[in-house]
Enzyme design. Structure first.
Site, PDB file in Angstrom:
ATOM      1  N   SER A   1     -12.581  21.032 -37.527  1.00  0.00           N
ATOM      2  CA  SER A   1     -13.520  20.833 -38.997  1.00  0.00           C
ATOM      3  C   SER A   1     -14.681  21.583 -38.938  1.00  0.00           C
ATOM      4  O   SER A   1     -15.448  21.751 -37.938  1.00  0.00           O
ATOM      5  CB  SER A   1     -13.671  19.468 -38.993  1.00  0.00           C
ATOM      6  OG  SER A   1     -14.531  19.086 -40.188  1.00  0.00           O
TER       7      SER A   1
ATOM      8  N   TYR B   1     -17.423  11.189 -35.429  1.00  0.00           N
ATOM      9  CA  TYR B   1     -16.133  11.961 -35.958  1.00  0.00           C
ATOM     10  C   TYR B   1     -16.299  13.459 -35.620  1.00  0.00           C
ATOM     11  O   TYR B   1     -15.330  14.029 -34.669  1.00  0.00           O
ATOM     12  CB  TYR B   1     -15.801  11.747 -37.445  1.00  0.00           C
ATOM     13  CG  TYR B   1     -14.872  12.756 -37.853  1.00  0.00           C
ATOM     14  CD1 TYR B   1     -13.533  12.684 -37.504  1.00  0.00           C
ATOM     15  CD2 TYR B   1     -15.392  13.928 -38.936  1.00  0.00           C
ATOM     16  CE1 TYR B   1     -12.737  13.873 -38.352  1.00  0.00           C
ATOM     17  CE2 TYR B   1     -14.584  14.802 -39.339  1.00  0.00           C
ATOM     18  CZ  TYR B   1     -13.260  14.823 -38.971  1.00  0.00           C
ATOM     19  OH  TYR B   1     -12.501  15.876 -39.272  1.00  0.00           O
TER      20      TYR B   1
ATOM     21  N   LYS C   1     -14.624  16.053 -32.551  1.00  0.00           N
ATOM     22  CA  LYS C   1     -13.888  17.532 -32.870  1.00  0.00           C
ATOM     23  C   LYS C   1     -14.377  18.373 -31.900  1.00  0.00           C
ATOM     24  O   LYS C   1     -13.767  19.287 -31.294  1.00  0.00           O
ATOM     25  CB  LYS C   1     -14.155  17.947 -34.071  1.00  0.00           C
ATOM     26  CG  LYS C   1     -13.321  17.123 -35.331  1.00  0.00           C
ATOM     27  CD  LYS C   1     -11.751  17.287 -35.017  1.00  0.00           C
ATOM     28  CE  LYS C   1     -11.154  16.768 -36.093  1.00  0.00           C
ATOM     29  NZ  LYS C   1      -9.553  16.649 -35.897  1.00  0.00           N
TER      30      LYS C   1
END
Ligand code: UFG
Length: 359
Positions: free
Chosen positions: A124, A148, A152
């Site tokens: 992302s 989050y 990644k």
């Protein structure tokens, strides 16, 4: 030989499956449906007229995962499965690290054991944190600002170490900007559980009258109209980017990272206007405080993907909004979360309890 798609029932996964099937690939899905609905797979089958084999398994279930690799000839893996809500990740960091990072470790270990070494990973633009300038290129400094995003980033680092240790892997990291829109058939789209966090699903629900008004998080950013600017990309363009990445991944060893974005930024107010235009509805909104953690401007430099993958986003903002609205009006309750009804509709034809064939 098949392509294994983890998290294949999710928003981006389901659209990618359609593009894979359209290109003639055989597809196997692993999903535990914690944040997705198997009906999305049925829709992919309706759209393509092709079969999909589905395993209702978590990546954390190492035996279940082993089973999938034992019983199938897997050529490459596209790995979408993971938790993805920024706010939730702040509240439940351990669950996020466990699910996203440990799940990926188990997946890679299983792949290694079975000598499957072609992997596409769903990353992302969040890994860029608050960029110093735009457009954002792949070589910009990385700095995730929430658990989050850190999952990644950690996974990207793990995959880099993995490649360094064994050059026979072929790994492609795709950094998505803001995927929106839906399949043009109106059969497939984004179906968030509860009140949406993201802009377009929220606007759709205001337009259809399910939510009263949109809150615009801040009008004091240093942007053209004071609202946040993002690089919105049609989910079908994004899905096609995966097919291009897969084609390259299967012929070229190495580890490569690509931005998948359009290279254009739109403000929140521009998105509201575009949505009003295509839907013919007016979107009520009120201005509120900035949302913690939001950056002012984020958009991609997509040149690397264009040059090396021969991919570029084709769909413009009006089509993104029109397709999102088509999906919303055709499916006011999304995929209709009613598992007991759905199970009856599924032709289960398997001796393995984890395995479902959908036809
Ligand atoms: N926004 C509003 N009101 C809302 C929702 C969003 O004004 O109700 C604004 C945000 O402030 C931002 C823009 O709309 O300026 C886009 O917000 P989204 O929540 O749709 O998307 P984000 O850019 O915050 O986040 C998305 C993904 C993340 C991913 C990130 C990468 O949701 O998973 O892009 O940059 F990490």
């Amino acid at each position: 030989m098949a392509i294994l798609v983890t998290g294949g029932a999710g928003y981006i996964g389901s659209h990618t499956i359609v593009e894979l099937l359209n290109e003639g690939f055989e597809v196997i899905v692993i999903d535990n449906f914690t944040n997705s609905n198997p009906e999305s797979i049925n829709r992919a089958i309706q759209i393509t007229g092709r079969e999909i084999k589905v395993y209702n398994t978590s990546l954390l279930d190492s035996e279940g995962l082993e089973d999938v690799f034992l019983h199938n000839k897997i050529q490459a893996v596209i790995h979408f499965a993971g938790f993805k809500a920024v706010g939730e990740s702040v509240l439940f960091p351990l669950e996020y690290y466990h699910n996203n990072v440990s799940g990926t470790l188990l997946l890679c270990q299983t792949m290694q054991r079975h000598n499957v070494k072609n992997l596409i990973f769903s990353s992302s633009a969040t890994v860029y944190g608050a960029p110093d300038k735009v457009p954002i290129s792949e070589d910009f400094p990385l700095n995730a600002t929430n658990p989050y995003g850190r999952t990644k980033l950690m996974i990207e680092e793990i995959l880099t170490d993995l490649y360094q240790s064994d050059n026979s892997w072929s790994i492609t990291i795709l950094r998505y900007f803001n995927p929106i829109g839906a399949h043009e058939s109106g059969k497939m789209g984004e179906d968030p559980a509860g009140i949406p966090n993201n802009l377009i699903p929220y606007i759709s629900k205001v337009a259809i009258g399910e939510l009263k008004e949109l809150q615009i998080f801040g009008v004091d950013y240093p942007t053209k109209d004071g609202t946040g600017v993002r690089d919105y990309i049609h989910v079908v363009d994004l899905a096609k980017g995966h097919v291009k990445a897969l084609n390259q991944n299967m012929i070229l060893k190495g580890i490569n990272t690509y931005n998948l974005g359009t290279g254009r930024g739109y403000s929140v107010l521009e998105i509201v206007k575009a949505f009003e235009k295509v839907s013919g509805r007016s979107i009520n909104y009120k201005i509120t405080e900035r949302r913690p953690g939001d950056v002012a401007v984020s958009f991609a430099n997509p040149e690397k993907a264009k040059k090396e993958l021969n991919w570029e986003a084709e769909r413009g903002i009006d089509q993104m909004c029109a397709d999102a609205w088509h999906w919303q009006t055709n499916n006011p309750n999304g995929y209709e979360k009613a598992p007991q009804i759905m199970e009856q509709e599924f032709p289960f034809v398997s001796s393995n309890e984890r395995e479902i064939f959908l036809k």
